[in-house]
Scaffold this motif. Structure first.
Motif, PDB file in Angstrom:
ATOM      1  N   MET A   1      -3.047 -11.728   7.027  1.00  0.00           N
ATOM      2  CA  MET A   1      -2.619 -11.613   5.656  1.00  0.00           C
ATOM      3  C   MET A   1      -1.747 -10.365   5.498  1.00  0.00           C
ATOM      4  O   MET A   1      -2.079  -9.301   5.999  1.00  0.00           O
ATOM      5  N   GLU A   2      -0.631 -10.529   4.788  1.00  0.00           N
ATOM      6  CA  GLU A   2       0.249  -9.387   4.570  1.00  0.00           C
ATOM      7  C   GLU A   2      -0.297  -8.473   3.488  1.00  0.00           C
ATOM      8  O   GLU A   2      -0.963  -8.918   2.566  1.00  0.00           O
ATOM      9  N   LYS A   3       0.032  -7.213   3.620  1.00  0.00           N
ATOM     10  CA  LYS A   3      -0.390  -6.221   2.645  1.00  0.00           C
ATOM     11  C   LYS A   3       0.660  -6.137   1.536  1.00  0.00           C
ATOM     12  O   LYS A   3       1.844  -6.309   1.786  1.00  0.00           O
ATOM     13  N   ILE A   4       0.183  -5.849   0.340  1.00  0.00           N
ATOM     14  CA  ILE A   4       1.071  -5.722  -0.816  1.00  0.00           C
ATOM     15  C   ILE A   4       0.971  -4.304  -1.350  1.00  0.00           C
ATOM     16  O   ILE A   4      -0.129  -3.766  -1.513  1.00  0.00           O
ATOM     17  N   LEU A   5       2.118  -3.704  -1.634  1.00  0.00           N
ATOM     18  CA  LEU A   5       2.175  -2.412  -2.289  1.00  0.00           C
ATOM     19  C   LEU A   5       2.494  -2.654  -3.756  1.00  0.00           C
ATOM     20  O   LEU A   5       3.504  -3.277  -4.080  1.00  0.00           O
ATOM     21  N   PHE A   6       1.635  -2.192  -4.640  1.00  0.00           N
ATOM     22  CA  PHE A   6       1.795  -2.362  -6.082  1.00  0.00           C
ATOM     23  C   PHE A   6       2.122  -1.017  -6.694  1.00  0.00           C
ATOM     24  O   PHE A   6       1.336  -0.078  -6.581  1.00  0.00           O
ATOM     25  N   VAL A   7       3.279  -0.905  -7.353  1.00  0.00           N
ATOM     26  CA  VAL A   7       3.688   0.332  -8.005  1.00  0.00           C
ATOM     27  C   VAL A   7       3.772   0.063  -9.502  1.00  0.00           C
ATOM     28  O   VAL A   7       4.609  -0.718  -9.956  1.00  0.00           O
ATOM     29  N   GLY A   8       2.873   0.688 -10.257  1.00  0.00           N
ATOM     30  CA  GLY A   8       2.858   0.484 -11.698  1.00  0.00           C
ATOM     31  C   GLY A   8       1.772   1.318 -12.343  1.00  0.00           C
ATOM     32  O   GLY A   8       0.851   1.791 -11.674  1.00  0.00           O
ATOM     33  N   SER A   9       1.867   1.479 -13.654  1.00  0.00           N
ATOM     34  CA  SER A   9       0.892   2.273 -14.375  1.00  0.00           C
ATOM     35  C   SER A   9      -0.341   1.449 -14.684  1.00  0.00           C
ATOM     36  O   SER A   9      -0.265   0.386 -15.292  1.00  0.00           O
ATOM     37  N   LEU A  10      -1.488   1.958 -14.234  1.00  0.00           N
ATOM     38  CA  LEU A  10      -2.778   1.338 -14.533  1.00  0.00           C
ATOM     39  C   LEU A  10      -3.533   2.155 -15.574  1.00  0.00           C
ATOM     40  O   LEU A  10      -4.648   1.818 -15.943  1.00  0.00           O
TER      41      LEU A  10
END
Length: 185
Positions: A1-10
């Motif tokens: 499974m590929e890794k995902i980088l999530f960039v955003g305000s939580l």
């Protein structure tokens, strides 16, 4: 499974959010976590105070951890800066799949007014907008990579059978009431 980088305000660690962008990102995070997708989250909350930390996290994720799928879900201007950065890397031979969740409904105006270069949006694998109206306004991109995903929030909806046609019922809407948001009178 590929890794995902999530960039955003939580947002902060508490239950409160400052607006639609953070609410959407939290619900997106909840969905990704529920699906057990391997995601590294870079929280851009109060980014002006943490710019070096966030930049270091992005650089480490790209160059050391080798993330290839990037989700960008920040306000329009910040998203553009990230798109410029990733497009520079693409020009140098790096390969990324970029997924952009548009926050707000003014992106088409900014691109058409040539404040932003259109080429950065052409390399995005998928652009997710909130309404078909925004998608139509982005038709000038001549791209089939734009998809509509309406604002998503976790609410327990009542069945339509419980709402009588002749009765008035309360409804809560969070956001600006505009045609671009899919709300018209």
């Amino acid at each position: 499974m590929e890794k995902i980088l999530f960039v955003g305000s939580l947002g902060s660690k508490g239950p409160y959010v400052r607006g639609g962008e953070e609410a959407k990102n939290r619900h997106l995070k909840f969905f990704l976590d529920e699906e057990r997708i391997q995601v590294k989250y870079i929280n851009t909350y109060k980014w002006k105070y943490n710019i070096l930390k966030i930049l270091f996290q992005i650089l480490k994720s790209v160059f050391i951890d080798r993330y290839k799928k990037i989700v960008i879900s920040v306000a329009t201007v910040s998203a553009y800066k990230l798109l410029m950065f990733f497009n520079c890397l693409i020009s140098l031979g790096y390969k990324f799949d970029i997924y952009y969740f548009v926050a707000g409904g003014n992106i088409h105006n900014i691109i058409q007014e040539k404040k932003f270069k259109i080429k950065y949006y052409k390399r995005i694998k998928k652009i997710y907008v909130q309404t078909s109206g925004i998608k139509e306004k982005l038709d000038f991109l001549n791209s089939d990579n734009i998809e509509v995903i309406p604002n998503f929030k976790n609410f327990n909806y009542k069945s339509k059978n419980l709402i009588k046609d002749d009765k008035v019922f309360n409804c809560v809407y969070i956001g600006r009431i505009t045609q671009e948001k899919g709300i018209g009178f």
